[in-house]
Every structure is written in structure tokens, then in C-alpha cells.
Design a protein around this motif. Structure first.
Motif, mmCIF file in Angstrom:
data_model
loop_
_atom_site.group_PDB
_atom_site.id
_atom_site.type_symbol
_atom_site.label_atom_id
_atom_site.label_comp_id
_atom_site.label_asym_id
_atom_site.label_seq_id
_atom_site.Cartn_x
_atom_site.Cartn_y
_atom_site.Cartn_z
ATOM 1 N N ASN A 33 0.831 -1.212 0.000
ATOM 2 C CA ASN A 33 0.000 0.000 0.000
ATOM 3 C C ASN A 33 0.863 1.259 0.000
ATOM 4 O OD1 ASN A 33 -2.356 -1.505 0.027
ATOM 5 N ND2 ASN A 33 -2.538 -1.493 2.259
ATOM 6 N N SER A 34 1.971 1.223 0.721
ATOM 7 C CA SER A 34 2.860 2.390 0.745
ATOM 8 C C SER A 34 3.480 2.635 -0.623
ATOM 9 C CB SER A 34 3.960 2.178 1.795
ATOM 10 O OG SER A 34 3.418 2.116 3.099
ATOM 11 N N VAL A 35 3.917 1.553 -1.267
ATOM 12 C CA VAL A 35 4.491 1.687 -2.608
ATOM 13 C C VAL A 35 3.435 2.205 -3.580
ATOM 14 C CG1 VAL A 35 5.464 0.419 -4.558
ATOM 15 C CG2 VAL A 35 6.236 -0.086 -2.230
ATOM 16 N N GLN A 50 3.569 5.731 -5.552
ATOM 17 C CA GLN A 50 3.664 5.656 -7.010
ATOM 18 C C GLN A 50 2.503 6.381 -7.668
ATOM 19 O OE1 GLN A 50 5.242 2.039 -8.759
ATOM 20 N NE2 GLN A 50 3.475 1.906 -10.121
ATOM 21 N N THR A 51 1.314 6.221 -7.114
ATOM 22 C CA THR A 51 0.138 6.897 -7.667
ATOM 23 C C THR A 51 0.273 8.413 -7.563
ATOM 24 O OG1 THR A 51 -1.272 5.021 -7.067
ATOM 25 C CG2 THR A 51 -2.371 7.118 -7.494
ATOM 26 N N SER A 52 0.827 8.884 -6.460
ATOM 27 C CA SER A 52 0.957 10.333 -6.273
ATOM 28 C C SER A 52 2.036 10.937 -7.165
ATOM 29 C CB SER A 52 1.273 10.632 -4.801
ATOM 30 O OG SER A 52 2.552 10.120 -4.453
ATOM 31 N N GLN A 53 3.008 10.137 -7.590
ATOM 32 C CA GLN A 53 4.132 10.653 -8.358
ATOM 33 C C GLN A 53 4.037 10.412 -9.848
ATOM 34 O OE1 GLN A 53 6.664 12.480 -6.960
ATOM 35 N NE2 GLN A 53 5.460 12.337 -5.079
ATOM 36 N N HIS A 89 -0.995 1.335 -14.632
ATOM 37 C CA HIS A 89 0.033 1.640 -13.644
ATOM 38 C C HIS A 89 -0.364 1.178 -12.240
ATOM 39 C CE1 HIS A 89 2.628 3.999 -16.315
ATOM 40 N NE2 HIS A 89 1.520 4.503 -16.824
ATOM 41 N N ALA A 90 -1.549 0.602 -12.100
ATOM 42 C CA ALA A 90 -2.005 0.157 -10.782
ATOM 43 C C ALA A 90 -1.115 -0.970 -10.262
ATOM 44 C CB ALA A 90 -3.453 -0.301 -10.861
ATOM 45 N N VAL A 91 -0.940 -0.994 -8.957
ATOM 46 C CA VAL A 91 -0.158 -2.049 -8.311
ATOM 47 C C VAL A 91 -1.126 -3.096 -7.768
ATOM 48 C CG1 VAL A 91 1.474 -2.608 -6.465
ATOM 49 C CG2 VAL A 91 1.665 -0.435 -7.696
ATOM 50 N N HIS A 92 -0.986 -4.335 -8.222
ATOM 51 C CA HIS A 92 -1.892 -5.412 -7.840
ATOM 52 C C HIS A 92 -1.192 -6.341 -6.848
ATOM 53 C CE1 HIS A 92 -4.637 -4.360 -11.188
ATOM 54 N NE2 HIS A 92 -3.508 -4.107 -11.847
ATOM 55 N N SER A 93 -1.789 -6.503 -5.694
ATOM 56 C CA SER A 93 -1.212 -7.364 -4.663
ATOM 57 C C SER A 93 -1.326 -8.836 -5.055
ATOM 58 C CB SER A 93 -1.930 -7.138 -3.329
ATOM 59 O OG SER A 93 -1.521 -8.096 -2.378
ATOM 60 N N LEU A 94 -0.314 -9.618 -4.702
ATOM 61 C CA LEU A 94 -0.339 -11.059 -4.892
ATOM 62 C C LEU A 94 -0.698 -11.791 -3.599
ATOM 63 C CD1 LEU A 94 2.855 -11.493 -7.100
ATOM 64 C CD2 LEU A 94 0.471 -11.782 -7.826
ATOM 65 N N LEU A 95 -1.118 -11.039 -2.579
ATOM 66 C CA LEU A 95 -1.440 -11.637 -1.290
ATOM 67 C C LEU A 95 -2.823 -12.257 -1.254
ATOM 68 C CD1 LEU A 95 -0.117 -8.837 1.114
ATOM 69 C CD2 LEU A 95 1.088 -10.873 0.309
ATOM 70 N N GLN A 96 -3.733 -11.775 -2.109
ATOM 71 C CA GLN A 96 -5.106 -12.252 -2.071
ATOM 72 C C GLN A 96 -5.640 -12.457 -3.477
ATOM 73 O OE1 GLN A 96 -7.240 -9.266 0.220
ATOM 74 N NE2 GLN A 96 -6.948 -10.429 2.111
ATOM 75 N N SER A 107 2.497 -5.037 -11.766
ATOM 76 C CA SER A 107 1.901 -3.928 -12.512
ATOM 77 C C SER A 107 2.119 -4.170 -13.995
ATOM 78 C CB SER A 107 2.526 -2.593 -12.093
ATOM 79 O OG SER A 107 1.959 -1.521 -12.832
ATOM 80 N N LEU A 108 1.184 -3.713 -14.809
ATOM 81 C CA LEU A 108 1.319 -3.918 -16.258
ATOM 82 C C LEU A 108 2.355 -2.992 -16.875
ATOM 83 C CD1 LEU A 108 -2.404 -4.354 -17.411
ATOM 84 C CD2 LEU A 108 -0.631 -6.113 -17.308
ATOM 85 N N LYS A 109 2.573 -1.848 -16.277
ATOM 86 C CA LYS A 109 3.503 -0.868 -16.827
ATOM 87 C C LYS A 109 4.680 -0.652 -15.888
ATOM 88 C CE LYS A 109 1.603 0.411 -20.740
ATOM 89 N NZ LYS A 109 2.306 0.274 -22.041
ATOM 90 N N ALA A 110 5.798 -0.322 -16.460
ATOM 91 C CA ALA A 110 6.997 -0.067 -15.655
ATOM 92 C C ALA A 110 6.824 1.220 -14.860
ATOM 93 C CB ALA A 110 8.211 0.048 -16.566
ATOM 94 N N PRO A 111 7.249 1.220 -13.613
ATOM 95 C CA PRO A 111 7.262 2.481 -12.862
ATOM 96 C C PRO A 111 8.233 3.457 -13.537
ATOM 97 C CG PRO A 111 7.612 0.584 -11.425
ATOM 98 C CD PRO A 111 7.752 0.092 -12.822
ATOM 99 N N GLU A 112 8.012 4.726 -13.340
ATOM 100 C CA GLU A 112 8.944 5.701 -13.880
ATOM 101 C C GLU A 112 10.331 5.480 -13.275
ATOM 102 O OE1 GLU A 112 7.319 9.558 -13.321
ATOM 103 O OE2 GLU A 112 5.669 9.257 -14.730
ATOM 104 N N GLU A 113 11.328 5.891 -13.984
ATOM 105 C CA GLU A 113 12.714 5.569 -13.627
ATOM 106 C C GLU A 113 13.038 5.916 -12.176
ATOM 107 O OE1 GLU A 113 16.097 3.670 -14.566
ATOM 108 O OE2 GLU A 113 14.532 4.094 -16.061
ATOM 109 N N ASP A 114 12.564 7.054 -11.714
ATOM 110 C CA ASP A 114 12.909 7.472 -10.358
ATOM 111 C C ASP A 114 12.078 6.779 -9.290
ATOM 112 O OD1 ASP A 114 10.590 8.682 -11.187
ATOM 113 O OD2 ASP A 114 10.964 10.564 -10.134
ATOM 114 N N LEU A 115 11.153 5.888 -9.694
ATOM 115 C CA LEU A 115 10.318 5.159 -8.742
ATOM 116 C C LEU A 115 10.656 3.673 -8.685
ATOM 117 C CD1 LEU A 115 6.811 6.716 -9.542
ATOM 118 C CD2 LEU A 115 8.430 7.387 -7.759
ATOM 119 N N ARG A 116 11.685 3.259 -9.414
ATOM 120 C CA ARG A 116 11.982 1.824 -9.492
ATOM 121 C C ARG A 116 12.750 1.302 -8.287
ATOM 122 N NH1 ARG A 116 13.250 0.930 -15.989
ATOM 123 N NH2 ARG A 116 11.294 1.874 -16.692
ATOM 124 N N ASP A 117 13.134 2.182 -7.399
ATOM 125 C CA ASP A 117 13.778 1.747 -6.163
ATOM 126 C C ASP A 117 12.891 2.163 -4.995
ATOM 127 O OD1 ASP A 117 15.337 0.970 -4.088
ATOM 128 O OD2 ASP A 117 17.043 2.274 -4.546
#
Length: 335
Positions: free
Chosen positions: A109-111, A115-118, A126-133, A274-284
Motif C-alpha cells: 500500500n505504501s508503494v 507511485q500513484t501520487s508521483q 500503472h495500478a499495483v496489484h497485490s499477490l497476497l489475495q 503492474s502492467l507498466k513499468a514504474p517511472e525511472e525514479d520510482l523503481r527503487d
């Protein structure tokens, strides 16, 4: 003709009167009343489900005989379905505890929030899908891969499983624990999906490399490619660029065992995609303060135990228990 009215209580009164006159009936009534007042015995605890129970339901019901990304949130098969082929995967399975799931959910959720805000281009891709459920909010197991996404033909199934069992037994790996060291985004081979993965610390007796060698050798004997031998990303069968250089590039040669080097930097657990790569400055993600705090406070203290190697061939899951003794009577995997 007039019907005589009487209340429902009158038969009960008659019965009470009969019991007053019959000592045996009165005794029976007292016994019955005592039983009614006695609280029921607590139910005995149900026995735990057998370890293999979850393997029976490890595969979702097939919704279509063809690859339809619309049924899977835009995901595409990395290995197309072909009649007579058997998708195969060797892995270590982890069922997080409720506490562990909560920690991982906070991390994801933090990631996702950062990521959504940036992101300059927001959207479903660009949505982040959890693999927990699952989609029905059922808890899902996580895993550490010990093989690529292999494809066996029908005549290869039993020979591969028997060969793998033999190599795993020869590895003499006993149950062990792992810890987590990092969090990063990496792509699959086709770069059709990006995975948020936890890096795994090298265990004390190098168990992961030993199990990987056993799996790679079994794959090579039936002419299938090994894992972590030619780059790429592990969730799709290889690694990302950050892992290259420490891993020997060895072609898969039928019947030939591969030389195993240290692949400790490659082992990981995928927790989201996620289906799309995070922007370069968000990959870490570790550069984000909230993520770093969760890693330092909670995740770095987490330990995960493994006692079984899982081999999934088609919809069937085979479990291979690791050796539990270290004496002359030691019994290895499936031995």
C-alpha cells in the motif's frame, strides 16, 4: 352441532396430572429437566487439515480455453497453452501468517500510494496489484522459484519428476529459514509485466543454491533451460539487469549437468505486479521513507521456514519433503 373450544394448554395439564399419579413418569421428567439444564459438552477441536490439502485447490478454474487477457486484469500468458504440453514449476511455497500478511500489505500500500501520487501518467495500467489475495479476498501463497516456467510433454512428466526427486535427495538439504534484504521492481522476460519483489538473504548453509542446482540439473537432462543462467527476470524465468554478472551463462544441454555459481542475489519473493513499468525514479521503492521504515522495523525481523519443495505439473502439485535427520539413517526427499 357445537364444537367445544379448549386451549392448547389443556392437554399439557392432563399430562401433568397423569405424571403426578405415576411416580415413574415423574422420575423420567426430573431426569429430562436436569439434562436440559446441563450445558452441552464443548466440541472437541477439529484435527488440522493435511499439508497437501491446499495443493488440491492451488489452481483456479479455467475460464477460457484461449488466452484472454481481459479475464486476468490485462495479463498475458508467458507460455501459450498447447494441448499435450504441461506447464511445470519447481518452487518453495510460503503461506504468510496474518501478521506477516499485514506487514506485506502495508508495504504494498505504501508503494502504491507513493507511485500513484508521483506518476505523471496515471491509469489502470500503472495500478499495483497485490499477490497476497485472490479476487475473492482469499489468502494466496507466495513462493521462491527454483525453476523457470518449464513446458513438459506428456512422456517427460514422470522422468522429470523422478530425476528431480533424485537430485533433490542428493542435495541433502534440510529444512531451513530465510530472511529478506531488499525491495525492488523488476520486469519479466517479455517486459509485459513488472513485479515488486523481496530480495532473499543467503541462508546459512547455502540451501537455495543447492536446491537450484538440483532443479537445473533435472531440467537440463530433459533438454529444458535452467533458471538464472542467461539473464532476464526470475518471475518469468530469468533475472533483471541488476543480477547479471554473478551468474554463469550456461546453455541447456540434454543430459549435461550445469555448473552452479552463487545466485543468491537472484532469489526473491514476488508480492505485487503492474502492467507498466514504474517511472525511472520510482523503481527503487527503498528510497521512499515509509517503505524503508517498514523494511527496517518489521520485514527485516521476519523469518520464513521451508520444509518442502513443491513441483507443479499442470494442475497437479507434488510435494517433496526435505531431509530432517543428519545421521546414518537419514531419509531424504521422498525417501
Amino acid at each position: 352441532m357445537v364444537l367445544v373450544d379448549y386451549s392448547d394448554s389443556e392437554p399439557e395439564e392432563d399430562e401433568k396430572e397423569t405424571r403426578r399419579q405415576d411416580p415413574a413418569s415423574l422420575a423420567d421428567s426430573n431426569i429430562l429437566n436436569r439434562k436440559r439444564k446441563t450445558p452441552p459438552e464443548p466440541a472437541a477441536d477439529l484435527p488440522p487439515l493435511p499439508a497437501g490439502f491446499q495443493d488440491l485447490y492451488s489452481t483456479a478454474t479455467r475460464a477460457s480455453t484461449q488466452d484472454d487477457p481481459s479475464l486476468h486484469g490485462g495479463r498475458k500468458r508467458s507460455v501459450p497453452h498447447v494441448e499435450g504440453n504441461w506447464p511445470t514449476h519447481v518452487y518453495l511455497e510460503w503461506h504468510p501468517s496474518q501478521t506477516g500478511s499485514n506487514i506485506l500489505a502495508d508495504l504494498i500500500n505504501s508503494v502504491n500510494a507513493y507511485q500513484t501520487s508521483q506518476h505523471s501518467a496515471k491509469g489502470a495500467e500503472h495500478a499495483v496489484h497485490s499477490l497476497l489475495q485472490s479476487d475473492l479476498s482469499a489468502a494466496l501463497p507466495l513462493h521462491i522459484s527454483l525453476s523457470r516456467s518449464l513446458v513438459l510433454q506428456t512422456p517427460q512428466r514422470d522422468p522429470f519428476l523422478n530425476t528431480l526427486t533424485s537430485h533433490l535427495r542428493s542435495s541433502s538439504v534440510r529444512p531451513f529459514q530465510v530472511a529478506f534484504t531488499s525491495l525492488k521492481w523488476v520486469p519479466n522476460f517479455e517486459r509485459t509485466r513488472w513485479f515488486l519483489v523481496l530480495g532473499v538473504q543467503k541462508p546459512e548453509r547455502d540451501e537455495l543454491n543447492r536446491l537450484l542446482k538440483a532443479s537445473n540439473d533435472a531440467a537440463a537432462i530433459v533438454g529444458l533451460p535452467p533458471l538464472y543462467a542467461s539473464g532476464g527476470f526470475a518471475a518469468g524465468g530469468g533475472l533483471d539487469d541488476a543480477f547479471k554478472g554473478k551468474i554463469q551463462k550456461t546453455p541447456a544441454t540434454r543430459g549435461r549437468q550445469t555448473e552452479q555459481k552463487d545466485c543468491s542475489d537472484a532469489f526473491h519473493v514476488s508480492v505485487a505486479w503492474s502492467l507498466k513499468a514504474p517511472e525511472e525514479d520510482l523503481r527503487d521503492p527503498m528510497m521512499q521513507s515509509e517503505v524503508a521504515a517498514i523494511l527496517e522495523k518489521d520485514l527485516n525481523k521476519m523469518r520464513v521456514s521451508f520444509e518442502v519443495v513443491k513441483v507443479k505439473i499442470g494442475n497437479a502439485v507434488h510435494s517433496a519433503s526435505l531431509a530432517t535427520k543428519n545421521d546414518g539413517n537419514e531419509r531424504g526427499i521422498l525417501g
